[in-house]
Enzyme design. Sequence first.
Site, PDB file in Angstrom:
ATOM      1  N   GLY A 207      46.440  42.860  35.712  1.00  0.00           N
ATOM      2  CA  GLY A 207      46.791  43.372  37.034  1.00  0.00           C
ATOM      3  C   GLY A 207      46.118  44.693  37.364  1.00  0.00           C
TER       4      GLY A 207
ATOM      5  N   GLY B 202      42.704  41.696  30.433  1.00  0.00           N
ATOM      6  CA  GLY B 202      43.205  42.831  31.215  1.00  0.00           C
ATOM      7  C   GLY B 202      42.180  43.940  31.307  1.00  0.00           C
TER       8      GLY B 202
ATOM      9  N   ASP C  57      39.424  39.794  36.402  1.00  0.00           N
ATOM     10  CA  ASP C  57      39.932  39.057  37.555  1.00  0.00           C
ATOM     11  C   ASP C  57      40.326  40.028  38.678  1.00  0.00           C
ATOM     12  OD1 ASP C  57      41.025  37.316  39.335  1.00  0.00           O
ATOM     13  OD2 ASP C  57      42.634  36.593  38.064  1.00  0.00           O
ATOM     14  N   SER C  58      41.200  40.990  38.335  1.00  0.00           N
ATOM     15  CA  SER C  58      41.750  41.875  39.374  1.00  0.00           C
ATOM     16  C   SER C  58      40.669  42.598  40.176  1.00  0.00           C
ATOM     17  CB  SER C  58      42.694  42.907  38.740  1.00  0.00           C
ATOM     18  OG  SER C  58      43.795  42.252  38.174  1.00  0.00           O
TER      19      SER C  58
ATOM     20  N   ASP D 274      41.923  29.633  31.035  1.00  0.00           N
ATOM     21  CA  ASP D 274      42.478  30.957  30.753  1.00  0.00           C
ATOM     22  C   ASP D 274      43.998  30.839  30.568  1.00  0.00           C
ATOM     23  OD1 ASP D 274      42.418  33.744  30.545  1.00  0.00           O
ATOM     24  OD2 ASP D 274      42.681  34.046  32.706  1.00  0.00           O
TER      25      ASP D 274
HETATM   26  P1  13P Z   1      42.559  41.812  34.836  1.00  0.00           P
HETATM   27  O1  13P Z   1      43.852  41.611  35.559  1.00  0.00           O
HETATM   28  O2  13P Z   1      42.475  43.182  34.246  1.00  0.00           O
HETATM   29  O3  13P Z   1      41.380  41.501  35.678  1.00  0.00           O
HETATM   30  O4  13P Z   1      42.548  40.798  33.588  1.00  0.00           O
HETATM   31  C1  13P Z   1      42.157  39.464  33.764  1.00  0.00           C
HETATM   32  C2  13P Z   1      42.447  38.629  32.563  1.00  0.00           C
HETATM   33  O5  13P Z   1      42.702  39.103  31.482  1.00  0.00           O
HETATM   34  C3  13P Z   1      42.376  37.183  32.747  1.00  0.00           C
HETATM   35  O6  13P Z   1      42.777  36.493  31.610  1.00  0.00           O
HETATM   36  O1  G3H Z   2      45.370  36.804  33.236  1.00  0.00           O
HETATM   37  C1  G3H Z   2      45.563  36.315  34.329  1.00  0.00           C
HETATM   38  C2  G3H Z   2      44.478  36.129  35.316  1.00  0.00           C
HETATM   39  O2  G3H Z   2      44.242  37.291  36.058  1.00  0.00           O
HETATM   40  C3  G3H Z   2      44.771  34.947  36.172  1.00  0.00           C
HETATM   41  O3  G3H Z   2      45.722  35.269  37.128  1.00  0.00           O
HETATM   42  O4  G3H Z   2      47.461  33.578  36.662  1.00  0.00           O
HETATM   43  O5  G3H Z   2      47.365  34.779  38.868  1.00  0.00           O
HETATM   44  O6  G3H Z   2      45.653  33.058  38.292  1.00  0.00           O
HETATM   45  P1  G3H Z   2      46.613  34.098  37.779  1.00  0.00           P
HETATM   46 ZN    ZN Z   3      44.289  37.444  30.448  1.00  0.00          ZN
END
Ligand code: 13P
Ligand code: G3H
Ligand code: ZN
Length: 309
Positions: free
Chosen positions: A181, A212, A256-257, A82
């Site tokens: 985030g 995101g 992720d968030s 990622d």
């Molecule tokens: P979120 O912060 O909305 O979960 O997005 C995660 C993301 O885009 C990881 O690449």
């Molecule tokens: O887009 C970012 C992801 O949420 C990964 O987050 O870079 O803190 O591991 P990180």
């Molecule tokens: Zn991302």
Amino acid sequence: MPLVTSAEMFKKAYEGGYAIGAFNVNNMETIQGIVEAAKEERSPLILQVSAGARKYANPLYLKKLVEAAVEDSGLPICLHLDHGDTFELCKDCIDKGFTSVMIDASAHSFEDNIKITKNVVEYAHDHGVVVEAELGKLAGIEDDVNVSAEDAAFTDPGQVEEFVARTNVDSLAIAIGTSHGAYKFKGEAKLRFDILEEVSRRVPGFPIVLHGASSVPQYLVEQINLYGGNMPGAKGVPEEMLRKAASMAVCKINIDSDLRLAVTATIRKYFSENPSHFDPRQYLGPARSAIKEIVRHKIINVLGCNNKI
Ligand code: 13P
Ligand code: G3H
Ligand code: ZN
């Protein structure tokens, strides 16, 4: 079954009007929670590792954990880098057995983004690995890079055809108003579906990626705040907007968030109710279950990728 690329997953997702969940992983409990949900819901899966996750956990450990998940679950799983920001980082992941990488050169000029992406694509394709790139710039925080709302830029659909043709990239992340985030919108949530439509008109059948895309469930924010946290104003992308994107050209939705919120809400509550406990298994176990439940919810109600294998 060995790790797979996302090529077949995206083809079916595009045709079927659903999206594959790409969940960020940093440790064993997260991987287990996600994979258990995907297995029970018979869903294909992308597990993604950021540069920060590599630093935190060591890519070799994460790779071995994901291999264990593949062996244990029998699921088609794609292991993805990622937000790789250099050729070297992408190459290292390709050499270590990742089946997909993202080269995020969106901070560079259009021409440099093409040059850097093309370089990664050539190396990746020679090794049977697929590549995601980014055009446009999302606001929010990734690792140490903080893109302010003013510096964020929507994707220009007029650049997409040329970018895809000149780079030969396999999928493309576009900026339509989401951000990384837990604080995505100050007022009403708004996504530029007109940009998504125009992009898919210009590159029909081509898989689009939405970063995101956490929806920041308010029950989790409330639970965090109830047990000593402080997250006023946390707000995400409404789920119905994500469902709409998944029914269009968006084949990969990054989350992720929401998983972080589920873990934090669970552990805060656990310690508040069990202040004398100190065995990590007692709180990491419930955190793993919370991840499983939120991923199951996403698979069924947001992505629509259940019962696809
Ligand atoms: P979120 O912060 O909305 O979960 O997005 C995660 C993301 O885009 C990881 O690449
Ligand atoms: O887009 C970012 C992801 O949420 C990964 O987050 O870079 O803190 O591991 P990180
Ligand atoms: Zn991302």
